[in-house]
Design a protein around this motif. Sequence first.
Motif, PDB file in Angstrom:
ATOM      1  N   VAL A 197       5.830   9.795 -38.476  1.00 22.36           N
ATOM      2  CA  VAL A 197       6.469   9.498 -37.028  1.00 22.36           C
ATOM      3  C   VAL A 197       6.533  11.033 -36.464  1.00 22.36           C
ATOM      4  O   VAL A 197       7.360  10.955 -35.286  1.00 22.36           O
ATOM      5  CB  VAL A 197       7.704   8.768 -37.402  1.00 22.36           C
ATOM      6  CG1 VAL A 197       7.410   7.269 -37.644  1.00 22.36           C
ATOM      7  CG2 VAL A 197       8.628   9.256 -38.376  1.00 22.36           C
ATOM      8  N   ALA A 222       6.505  10.895 -32.582  1.00 24.82           N
ATOM      9  CA  ALA A 222       5.675   9.861 -31.981  1.00 24.82           C
ATOM     10  C   ALA A 222       6.408   9.450 -30.559  1.00 24.82           C
ATOM     11  O   ALA A 222       7.598   9.188 -30.748  1.00 24.82           O
ATOM     12  CB  ALA A 222       5.427   8.676 -32.927  1.00 24.82           C
ATOM     13  N   TYR A 225       6.909  17.856 -32.879  1.00 22.70           N
ATOM     14  CA  TYR A 225       6.523  16.588 -32.202  1.00 22.70           C
ATOM     15  C   TYR A 225       6.946  15.156 -32.966  1.00 22.70           C
ATOM     16  O   TYR A 225       6.873  15.211 -34.207  1.00 22.70           O
ATOM     17  CB  TYR A 225       5.061  16.568 -32.079  1.00 22.70           C
ATOM     18  CG  TYR A 225       4.341  17.705 -31.103  1.00 22.70           C
ATOM     19  CD1 TYR A 225       4.528  17.569 -29.708  1.00 22.70           C
ATOM     20  CD2 TYR A 225       4.080  19.046 -31.461  1.00 22.70           C
ATOM     21  CE1 TYR A 225       4.384  18.441 -29.060  1.00 22.70           C
ATOM     22  CE2 TYR A 225       3.763  19.767 -30.583  1.00 22.70           C
ATOM     23  CZ  TYR A 225       3.629  19.636 -29.254  1.00 22.70           C
ATOM     24  OH  TYR A 225       3.223  20.490 -28.554  1.00 22.70           O
ATOM     25  N   SER A 260       1.702  12.889 -28.599  1.00 22.15           N
ATOM     26  CA  SER A 260       2.876  13.713 -28.186  1.00 22.15           C
ATOM     27  C   SER A 260       2.758  14.614 -27.137  1.00 22.15           C
ATOM     28  O   SER A 260       3.498  14.683 -26.292  1.00 22.15           O
ATOM     29  CB  SER A 260       3.349  14.145 -29.566  1.00 22.15           C
ATOM     30  OG  SER A 260       3.699  13.182 -30.342  1.00 22.15           O
ATOM     31  N   LEU A 268      -1.034  11.699 -33.515  1.00 21.27           N
ATOM     32  CA  LEU A 268       0.444  12.074 -33.237  1.00 21.27           C
ATOM     33  C   LEU A 268       0.462  13.133 -32.455  1.00 21.27           C
ATOM     34  O   LEU A 268       1.050  13.074 -31.041  1.00 21.27           O
ATOM     35  CB  LEU A 268       1.266  12.137 -34.604  1.00 21.27           C
ATOM     36  CG  LEU A 268       2.864  12.075 -34.119  1.00 21.27           C
ATOM     37  CD1 LEU A 268       3.687  11.519 -34.955  1.00 21.27           C
ATOM     38  CD2 LEU A 268       3.236  13.773 -33.809  1.00 21.27           C
ATOM     39  N   TYR A 269      -0.148  14.354 -33.089  1.00 23.99           N
ATOM     40  CA  TYR A 269      -0.325  15.490 -32.111  1.00 23.99           C
ATOM     41  C   TYR A 269      -0.768  15.252 -30.538  1.00 23.99           C
ATOM     42  O   TYR A 269      -0.250  15.853 -29.560  1.00 23.99           O
ATOM     43  CB  TYR A 269      -0.995  16.723 -32.987  1.00 23.99           C
ATOM     44  CG  TYR A 269      -0.849  17.909 -32.168  1.00 23.99           C
ATOM     45  CD1 TYR A 269       0.306  18.559 -31.860  1.00 23.99           C
ATOM     46  CD2 TYR A 269      -2.134  18.706 -31.959  1.00 23.99           C
ATOM     47  CE1 TYR A 269       0.365  19.841 -31.375  1.00 23.99           C
ATOM     48  CE2 TYR A 269      -1.969  20.021 -31.565  1.00 23.99           C
ATOM     49  CZ  TYR A 269      -1.009  20.546 -31.249  1.00 23.99           C
ATOM     50  OH  TYR A 269      -0.913  21.915 -30.624  1.00 23.99           O
TER      51      TYR A 269
END
Length: 141
Positions: free
Chosen positions: A58, A76, A74, A21, A17-18
């Motif tokens: 998320v 998603a 952050y 994003s 995700l990081y």
Amino acid sequence: MEITERQSEQLPALQALYLASRRAAFPWLDTREYALGDFERDTQGERVLVALEKNRVVGFIGIYEPDQFIHHLYVAPDRLHQGIGRRLLLAARQTYHTMHLKCLTRNQRALLFYRAMGFTCQGRGRGEHGDYYWLQLASHD
């Protein structure tokens, strides 16, 4: 949606995700050297709260507690504009009464979000990724 403290088994999802994003949020930066391992390095020493929906990560917020400084927030990329960032900030707000962050001046989407959440500009600066605003969310007491 559930907001929880970071759990070790969430690491792969948080890394992914990081990475996704940051690449989506900063199209003007050269993000080719961003890597999955950046998450651990960049959140070291921070309290990380995670937004979960049906056991899917998320979003997350990373807070450097001594300064009540939001270092990371952050969501998603496929879940933007669905209240996740708001819920993460509200969860942090239960513990931290005055919070600060830096937001790049070019990140207009984030600036609109933070202003809508009540943050005010306390100054400007320049960092390795460009100009930024120093924003503060004052105590609600």
